[in-house]
Write a protein that holds these residues in place. Structure first.
Motif, PDB file in Angstrom:
ATOM      1  N   ALA A   5      10.150  -2.944  11.646  1.00 17.70           N
ATOM      2  CA  ALA A   5      10.980  -2.341  11.338  1.00 17.70           C
ATOM      3  C   ALA A   5      11.651  -1.314  12.359  1.00 17.70           C
ATOM      4  O   ALA A   5      11.209  -0.691  12.919  1.00 17.70           O
ATOM      5  CB  ALA A   5      10.538  -1.305  10.136  1.00 17.70           C
ATOM      6  N   ASP A  59      13.794  -7.623   3.123  1.00 18.69           N
ATOM      7  CA  ASP A  59      13.603  -6.225   2.480  1.00 18.69           C
ATOM      8  C   ASP A  59      12.498  -6.627   1.229  1.00 18.69           C
ATOM      9  O   ASP A  59      12.612  -7.125   0.368  1.00 18.69           O
ATOM     10  CB  ASP A  59      14.849  -5.654   1.803  1.00 18.69           C
ATOM     11  N   LEU A 115       8.232  -2.316  -2.336  1.00 19.43           N
ATOM     12  CA  LEU A 115       6.648  -1.759  -2.567  1.00 19.43           C
ATOM     13  C   LEU A 115       6.256  -1.839  -4.040  1.00 19.43           C
ATOM     14  O   LEU A 115       7.143  -1.572  -5.103  1.00 19.43           O
ATOM     15  CB  LEU A 115       6.630  -0.337  -1.853  1.00 19.43           C
ATOM     16  N   TRP A 153       6.219   2.295  10.626  1.00 18.18           N
ATOM     17  CA  TRP A 153       5.711   2.432   9.264  1.00 18.18           C
ATOM     18  C   TRP A 153       5.414   3.587   8.912  1.00 18.18           C
ATOM     19  O   TRP A 153       5.542   4.321   7.790  1.00 18.18           O
ATOM     20  CB  TRP A 153       4.582   1.338   9.060  1.00 18.18           C
ATOM     21  N   TYR A 208       8.607   5.510   8.187  1.00 22.82           N
ATOM     22  CA  TYR A 208       8.953   4.854   6.952  1.00 22.82           C
ATOM     23  C   TYR A 208       8.359   5.755   5.601  1.00 22.82           C
ATOM     24  O   TYR A 208       9.235   6.446   5.152  1.00 22.82           O
ATOM     25  CB  TYR A 208       8.810   3.597   6.771  1.00 22.82           C
ATOM     26  N   TYR A 209       7.201   6.028   5.692  1.00 23.12           N
ATOM     27  CA  TYR A 209       6.467   6.357   4.845  1.00 23.12           C
ATOM     28  C   TYR A 209       6.520   8.081   4.985  1.00 23.12           C
ATOM     29  O   TYR A 209       6.762   8.887   3.666  1.00 23.12           O
ATOM     30  CB  TYR A 209       4.798   6.218   4.826  1.00 23.12           C
ATOM     31  N   GLY A 220       3.034  -4.141  -0.115  1.00 25.32           N
ATOM     32  CA  GLY A 220       4.112  -4.972  -0.142  1.00 25.32           C
ATOM     33  C   GLY A 220       4.119  -6.046  -1.272  1.00 25.32           C
ATOM     34  O   GLY A 220       3.007  -6.457  -1.425  1.00 25.32           O
ATOM     35  N   TYR A 253      10.579  -2.155   2.115  1.00 22.81           N
ATOM     36  CA  TYR A 253      10.305  -2.141   3.617  1.00 22.81           C
ATOM     37  C   TYR A 253      11.125  -3.081   4.200  1.00 22.81           C
ATOM     38  O   TYR A 253      11.133  -4.394   4.036  1.00 22.81           O
ATOM     39  CB  TYR A 253       8.851  -2.280   3.788  1.00 22.81           C
ATOM     40  N   HIS A 302      12.106  -5.517   7.161  1.00 21.22           N
ATOM     41  CA  HIS A 302      11.415  -6.315   8.229  1.00 21.22           C
ATOM     42  C   HIS A 302      12.520  -6.926   9.173  1.00 21.22           C
ATOM     43  O   HIS A 302      13.384  -7.569   8.424  1.00 21.22           O
ATOM     44  CB  HIS A 302      10.433  -7.519   7.742  1.00 21.22           C
ATOM     45  N   VAL A 310      15.979   2.826   1.417  1.00 19.36           N
ATOM     46  CA  VAL A 310      15.392   2.610   2.800  1.00 19.36           C
ATOM     47  C   VAL A 310      15.862   3.918   3.282  1.00 19.36           C
ATOM     48  O   VAL A 310      16.595   4.671   3.103  1.00 19.36           O
ATOM     49  CB  VAL A 310      16.114   1.428   3.480  1.00 19.36           C
TER      50      VAL A 310
END
Length: 320
Positions: A142, A161, A164, A201, A204-205, A243, A268, A270, A313
């Motif tokens: 990512a 994409d 989740l 990641w 991201y979270y 995912g 998410y 990629h 995102v």
């Protein structure tokens, strides 16, 4: 051991003459004689006996010949392992059961003629360094987390994409839901051991938590996916994110449910990373395959935050 001398020895054994071997190798007969003399000296034995008919292997020469051929084949394999176009295409997929691994399985199915070497590196710094050194040809990541910038010689393209989903046990309060919104998840404990601080990641979270008021716990040791599934199945108060393309198998008695997350759907992103001067010819084939394959399945997230397609995102994600 001098491989050129070994190659000369094998050439004489095939030709039966020093002169013909010299012609086959495009060197002088004197050079052939010097190489064999040096090889015999290092081995301490005679390899050939000169006769009116040419050069015949001695008993020691006959014993050495199959090993000499093995040495030459090993040398060819060693060179091929690092020569672009002959060695396998090396790609980092982070985890064996994730979406990137699935993309590479699809690529292998579409192009079985291309040899692959799939590796799993943990962090993006290692992946980028490995791309720049030539240790690997590409990596799925990512790109890029806040404050992290790719070197100018690293190219990237967003290829998938992945939505989740919530994974919960049968006794969880949301287990019967056909879908859940991010608002509904506020106040529920989402357990995700193994999130590495500073990783893309984790960033991201962190942003997902900050924007929607979620509770993600990364406490406890990471014993792998099997232990995570066991715990979520046995603990009604816990759920986890997974995912949509992650392939996991669990016992039927676990009663786990994969529940789509909506309004908006967190996806998410990629991306494929590679060196702009990569010499491996199969890399272009991989990129073309990913473009064709993901064009019909990727969820478009053209802008950061909630977009018109109802997806989310982080703001630092590069637009498609």
């Amino acid at each position: 051991m001098d491989l050129e001398a070994v190659r000369t020895f094998a050439a004489i054994a095939d030709a039966g003459q020093f002169q013909k071997a010299a012609a086959d190798l495009s060197i002088t007969q004197q050079a052939v004689s010097k190489r064999i003399a040096a090889l015999e000296s290092s081995l301490g034995v005679r390899l050939f006996t000169r006769t009116p008919r040419g050069a015949e292997l001695t008993i020691d020469g006959q014993a050495f010949l199959p090993h000499a051929r093995d040495l030459l084949r090993a040398a060819e394999r060693a060179v091929a392992s690092v020569r672009a176009g002959r060695r396998p295409l090396r790609v980092d997929v982070i985890a064996s059961r994730g979406a990137a691994s699935g993309l590479m399985r699809g690529f292998h199915h579409a192009h079985p003629e291309i040899d692959l070497d799939v590796v799993m590196l943990l962090d993006i710094e290692t992946a980028v360094a490995s791309i720049r050194s030539g240790e690997i040809d590409a990596s799925f990541r990512a790109v890029a987390a806040p404050g992290r910038y790719l070197p100018e010689d690293i190219e990237s393209v967003r290829v998938l994409d992945e939505p989740l989903q919530l994974l919960a046990g049968s006794a969880h309060a949301l287990a019967a839901a056909r879908s859940v919104t991010l608002t509904q998840l506020a106040g529920h404990r989402i357990w995700m051991p193994g999130i590495v601080p500073g990783s893309e990641w984790a960033a991201y979270y962190d942003d997902l938590v900050a924007e929607f008021g979620l509770t993600i716990e990364a406490t406890g040791p990471n014993f792998g996916s099997d232990a995570l599934l066991d715990t979520v199945a046995d603990t009604p108060a816990l759920a986890t994110f997974m995912g949509e393309h992650t392939r996991l198998v669990w016992p039927a008695g676990h009663g786990l449910r994969r529940i789509p997350v909506t309004d908006p759907t967190p996806v998410y992103p990629h991306s494929l990373l590679w060196h702009r001067d990569s010499p491996h010819p199969a890399l272009a084939t991989l990129r073309a395959h990913l473009t064709a394959t993901t064009a019909t399945t990727a969820t478009t997230a053209a802008t950061a935050g909630d977009d018109t397609a109802g997806t989310w995102v982080p703001g630092w994600v590069t637009p498609r």
